[in-house]
Design a protein around this motif. Structure first.
Motif, short mmCIF file in Angstrom:
data_model
loop_
_atom_site.label_atom_id
_atom_site.label_comp_id
_atom_site.label_asym_id
_atom_site.label_seq_id
_atom_site.Cartn_x
_atom_site.Cartn_y
_atom_site.Cartn_z
N MET A 1 28.41 36.57 31.60
CA MET A 1 28.45 37.82 32.35
C MET A 1 29.25 37.43 33.88
O MET A 1 29.34 36.39 34.24
N LEU A 2 30.22 38.34 34.04
CA LEU A 2 30.91 38.23 35.25
C LEU A 2 30.31 38.90 36.41
O LEU A 2 30.01 39.93 36.18
N THR A 3 30.78 38.43 37.63
CA THR A 3 30.40 39.09 38.89
C THR A 3 31.69 39.44 39.34
O THR A 3 32.67 38.93 39.50
N ILE A 4 31.94 41.05 39.53
CA ILE A 4 32.99 41.61 39.89
C ILE A 4 33.11 41.92 41.42
O ILE A 4 32.29 42.39 42.15
N GLU A 5 34.18 41.42 42.07
CA GLU A 5 34.62 41.67 43.49
C GLU A 5 35.88 42.54 43.55
O GLU A 5 36.69 42.23 42.94
N VAL A 6 35.82 43.51 44.44
CA VAL A 6 37.05 44.44 44.66
C VAL A 6 37.53 44.27 46.25
O VAL A 6 36.56 44.53 47.10
N GLY A 51 37.06 38.35 39.10
CA GLY A 51 35.66 38.36 38.03
C GLY A 51 35.23 36.79 38.07
O GLY A 51 36.01 35.82 38.01
N TYR A 52 34.06 36.74 38.62
CA TYR A 52 33.44 35.39 38.80
C TYR A 52 32.41 34.96 37.51
O TYR A 52 31.43 35.85 37.40
N SER A 53 32.54 33.77 37.21
CA SER A 53 31.45 33.34 36.35
C SER A 53 30.81 32.15 37.19
O SER A 53 31.50 31.19 37.65
N GLY A 54 29.41 32.30 37.91
CA GLY A 54 29.26 31.46 38.80
C GLY A 54 29.98 31.53 40.08
O GLY A 54 30.15 32.76 40.62
N GLN A 55 30.37 30.51 40.55
CA GLN A 55 31.13 30.54 41.75
C GLN A 55 32.66 30.27 41.48
O GLN A 55 33.55 30.26 42.34
N ASN A 83 40.01 28.86 29.10
CA ASN A 83 38.63 28.45 28.31
C ASN A 83 37.51 29.53 28.25
O ASN A 83 36.46 29.35 27.98
N GLU A 84 37.85 30.66 29.04
CA GLU A 84 36.92 31.67 29.29
C GLU A 84 37.08 32.65 28.22
O GLU A 84 36.27 33.89 28.54
N ARG A 85 38.33 33.02 27.83
CA ARG A 85 38.65 34.01 27.02
C ARG A 85 37.39 34.41 25.76
O ARG A 85 37.62 35.51 25.48
N LYS A 86 36.90 33.58 25.23
CA LYS A 86 35.93 33.63 24.17
C LYS A 86 34.64 34.60 24.56
O LYS A 86 34.06 35.14 23.71
N PHE A 87 34.54 34.78 25.97
CA PHE A 87 33.20 35.62 26.41
C PHE A 87 33.92 36.98 26.72
O PHE A 87 33.00 37.64 27.07
N THR A 92 35.81 42.99 30.32
CA THR A 92 35.18 43.19 31.55
C THR A 92 36.08 43.38 32.79
O THR A 92 35.72 44.43 33.68
N ILE A 93 36.98 42.65 33.07
CA ILE A 93 38.00 42.59 34.20
C ILE A 93 38.64 44.07 34.15
O ILE A 93 38.86 44.77 34.89
N MET A 94 39.20 44.36 32.82
CA MET A 94 39.90 45.74 32.58
C MET A 94 38.91 46.93 32.91
O MET A 94 39.52 47.68 33.51
N GLU A 95 37.89 46.91 32.35
CA GLU A 95 36.79 48.06 32.73
C GLU A 95 36.75 48.27 34.23
O GLU A 95 36.50 49.28 34.53
N ALA A 96 36.19 47.16 34.84
CA ALA A 96 36.27 47.12 36.14
C ALA A 96 37.45 47.66 36.91
O ALA A 96 37.27 48.40 37.95
N SER A 97 38.52 47.12 36.62
CA SER A 97 40.06 47.85 36.97
C SER A 97 40.10 49.24 36.91
O SER A 97 40.64 50.01 37.82
N ILE A 98 39.86 49.76 35.74
CA ILE A 98 39.84 51.12 35.49
C ILE A 98 38.97 51.87 36.34
O ILE A 98 39.40 53.03 36.93
#
Length: 151
Positions: A1-6, A51-55, A83-87, A92-98
């Motif tokens: 799961m990503l934490t999103i910052e704008v 988009g952050y996974s952890g820190q 190494n994060e693409r499989k998730f 997620t980042i595109m939906e957050a961007s839209i």
């Protein structure tokens, strides 16, 4: 799961700016073996989606309001650490961007310049091809558009 910052450019800390430039360089310059001017003077006008996974920054895009890059609002520099693409962080980042374009610019029409091999990925997010493929920095790209009545 990503934490999103704008963040606007002015809101980016030095560390966040360093991290996003490092991620863009890691993928666009090194992984894709593409020599191009990533630091193009446009980041200052962009809205940055991190988009952050952890820190750790693992996904990123930059957004422009209509007229700042294309005639329509746009999403660019879409990147996910290899190494994060499989998730499925790209989705997620595109939906957050839209969503950020709707929230910050009150726009629903979005134009992108997509690498051709990612057409299906963007099709699944509601984007459709527009025109013929072209070379951008030596990589085949195609213009794609997302209209509200197509999603």
């Amino acid at each position: 799961m990503l934490t999103i910052e704008v963040k606007t450019f002015q809101e980016l800390t030095t560390q966040k700016l360093y991290d996003l430039l490092q991620l863009r360089s890691e993928v666009f310059v090194v992984e894709q073996n593409c020599v191009y001017q990533d630091i193009d003077g446009k980041d200052q006008n962009a809205l940055h989606i991190l988009g952050y996974s952890g820190q750790k920054l693992v996904a990123y895009t930059r957004l422009f309001k209509p007229g700042d890059y294309f005639e329509k609002a746009s999403i660019g520099r879409v990147v996910v650490r290899s190494n994060e693409r499989k998730f499925k962080h790209g989705n997620t980042i595109m939906e957050a961007s839209i969503d950020a374009i709707k929230t910050h610019y009150n726009e629903t029409e979005i134009k992108i310049s997509a690498q051709c091999y990612l057409k299906k990925f963007y099709n699944n997010l509601g984007f459709v091809e527009e025109g013929e493929a072209y070379l951008e920095d030596g990589i085949p790209h195609i213009s794609m558009l997302r209209l509200p009545d197509r999603v």
